[in-house]
Design an enzyme around this catalytic site. Structure first.
Site, mmCIF file in Angstrom:
data_model
loop_
_atom_site.group_PDB
_atom_site.id
_atom_site.type_symbol
_atom_site.label_atom_id
_atom_site.label_comp_id
_atom_site.label_asym_id
_atom_site.label_seq_id
_atom_site.Cartn_x
_atom_site.Cartn_y
_atom_site.Cartn_z
ATOM 1 C CE1 TYR A 67 71.252 47.364 47.225
ATOM 2 C CE2 TYR A 67 69.430 47.631 45.673
ATOM 3 C CZ TYR A 67 70.076 47.985 46.849
ATOM 4 O OH TYR A 67 69.540 48.959 47.639
ATOM 5 C CG MET A 84 61.773 48.443 46.530
ATOM 6 S SD MET A 84 61.706 48.798 48.287
ATOM 7 C CE MET A 84 62.569 47.406 48.989
ATOM 8 C CE LYS A 143 39.968 38.011 38.009
ATOM 9 N NZ LYS A 143 39.532 36.623 37.966
ATOM 10 N NE ARG A 177 39.379 29.579 41.162
ATOM 11 C CZ ARG A 177 39.586 30.565 40.301
ATOM 12 N NH1 ARG A 177 40.815 30.913 39.969
ATOM 13 N NH2 ARG A 177 38.579 31.213 39.770
HETATM 14 C C1 LIG Z 1 39.088 36.520 36.594
HETATM 15 C C2 LIG Z 1 37.788 35.937 36.295
HETATM 16 C C3 LIG Z 1 37.174 36.185 35.059
HETATM 17 C C4 LIG Z 1 37.843 36.937 33.928
HETATM 18 O O1 LIG Z 1 38.880 36.156 33.397
HETATM 19 P P1 LIG Z 1 39.715 36.610 32.119
HETATM 20 O O2 LIG Z 1 40.498 35.412 31.748
HETATM 21 O O3 LIG Z 1 40.585 37.728 32.573
HETATM 22 O O4 LIG Z 1 38.740 37.031 31.100
HETATM 23 C C5 LIG Z 1 35.905 35.671 34.874
HETATM 24 N N1 LIG Z 1 35.284 34.960 35.844
HETATM 25 C C6 LIG Z 1 35.853 34.701 37.034
HETATM 26 C C7 LIG Z 1 35.122 33.889 38.050
HETATM 27 C C8 LIG Z 1 37.129 35.165 37.299
HETATM 28 O O5 LIG Z 1 37.698 34.898 38.475
#
Ligand SMILES: *Cc1c(COP(=O)(O)O)cnc(C)c1O
Length: 383
Positions: free
Chosen positions: A276, A324, A49, A147
């Protein structure tokens, strides 16, 4: 679109920006091999991700499909679609939540859906029926993260509902740890206990269990009993440990170096402020260079007064606020020429600036540093 430069018309050979991220695929390979060796027979789902933790989603996904990872994980449906559009045939689980109107997109692109309520199961089932296909789902159980997912104490009804849906293939069931990278594993063990209790459903009803998974990097490092059928490493793939205190049971190395070049040299006279807000002022002649990277690239402004870079084997401080697109480096009496390499994050072989160090300057965690490196920064891969 080229992932290499993130620009639709400029070709890779024309690449001109001095600021870049270099990813060493040999290091990634070594890390992956070590993780696999550590977990034994469980399958592995690299979690890619947020642009593969800043390493570049498309190339990194191709890498793990070549490495024969069992599954790929992303957070949002757009990331999954990008993988399909660039020819990735692997199973892809979208770990995040869904909106009802996204379901046809998941199905069209053969992406596996995280089902996190009975309502969503029904929506997925109906859409699959209309499209005359079977939807692949992984059932999300909330064992203590609060969550996403069905609470562990309501999971039985959820499982019953899932197995009644005719147009679904329940391919997996999973949960997520809230503190697996901590030195105190009490809560993780409680989550594990809750997860195990739910999994007894399959035995009770003589159902072949689907892919069971819960472990992220922290779990892989510290809770071997949580490997189940598959593990989901994220940050550790890239050679960064998920916390300072986590047990380093697998040796991994950072694969990413964030670099730029010196593009401007000058001497700043006494009593002349830099940047800045005019927050930093010289009181003597200072040799300084400008480097074309800034918070627009993810070089965080909150590192003000703390950040350092490596030039010609020496560490030098950033002076003035981070702009930036540019930063100014104080060489004092040191020297550097236009075109000299600047290491913002990573190692020159002798000196290094670790992701943990940068996170410390910014008051955050390494995850946030990596995922904030903007797509404006080209990614270059060392094969
Ligand atoms: C991000 C995520 C992971 C991986 O987590 P790490 O701590 O980076 O290994 C695994 N499972 C889910 C559901 C996640 O959102």
């Amino acid at each position: 679109m080229s992932q290499y430069i993130n620009h639709p018309t400029i070709s890779e050979t024309e690449i001109i920006r001095p600021t870049r991220v270099e990813v060493d695929l040999n290091v990634l390979k070594e890390n992956f091999t070590r993780i696999k060796k550590h977990i034994g027979n469980s399958k592995v789902m690299p979690v890619l991700k947020a642009n593969a933790y800043g390493h570049g989603l498309v190339r990194i996904a191709k890498f793990y499909s070549e490495m024969k990872a069992d599954y790929l994980g992303v957070a949002v449906v757009e990331e999954g679609i990008l993988l399909r559009e660039t020819g990735i045939k692997h199973p892809v689980l979208v770990l995040g939540g869904i909106w009802g109107n996204q379901i046809p997109l998941f199905l069209k692109h053969d992406l596996t859906i995280t089902a996190s309520s009975i309502d969503k199961l029904k929506q997925i089932n109906e859409t699959a029926e209309q499209m005359k296909i079977k939807a692949k789902v992984h059932l999300k159980i909330d064992t203590g993260m609060e969550r996403l997912g069905v609470h562990y104490y309501n999971a039985e009804k959820f499982l019953e509902a899932a197995y009644k849906c005719k147009n679904l293939k329940v391919e997996g069931i999973f949960s997520h740890f809230a503190n697996s990278e901590s030195s105190d594993l009490t809560y993780s063990n409680l989550q594990l206990e809750r997860f195990n209790e739910i999994l007894s459903y399959f035995e009770k009803h003589s159902i072949e269990p689907p892919l069971r998974h819960i472990s992220n990097s922290g779990g892989i490092l510290q809770l071997p009993e949580a490997n189940f059928d598959m593990v989901r490493p994220g940050i550790m793939l890239f050679g960064v440990y998920p916390s300072k205190e986590v047990k380093r049971t697998v040796e991994i190395k950072p694969a990413l170096t964030w670099k730029s070049l010196v593009v401007y040299f000058k001497v700043i006279k006494p009593n002349h402020p830099v940047g800045y807000g005019s927050t930093w002022k010289t009181d003597h002649n200072v040799r300084a260079v400008t480097v074309p990277v800034g918070y627009g690239d993810g070089y965080l402004r909150s590192m003000f007064k703390k950040a350092k870079v490596i030039i010609n084997g020496e560490k030098y401080p950033v002076i003035g606020t981070v702009s930036m697109d540019q930063i100014v480096i104080n060489l004092e009496q040191g020297s550097a020429f236009n075109g000299d390499e600047v290491i913002l994050l990573g190692s020159d072989g002798k000196n290094s600036i670790t992701c943990e160090e940068v996170a410390g300057w910014a008051g955050t965690i390494p995850y946030e540093i990596l995922t904030n490196i903007n797509t404006r920064v080209p990614r270059v891969y060392k094969e």
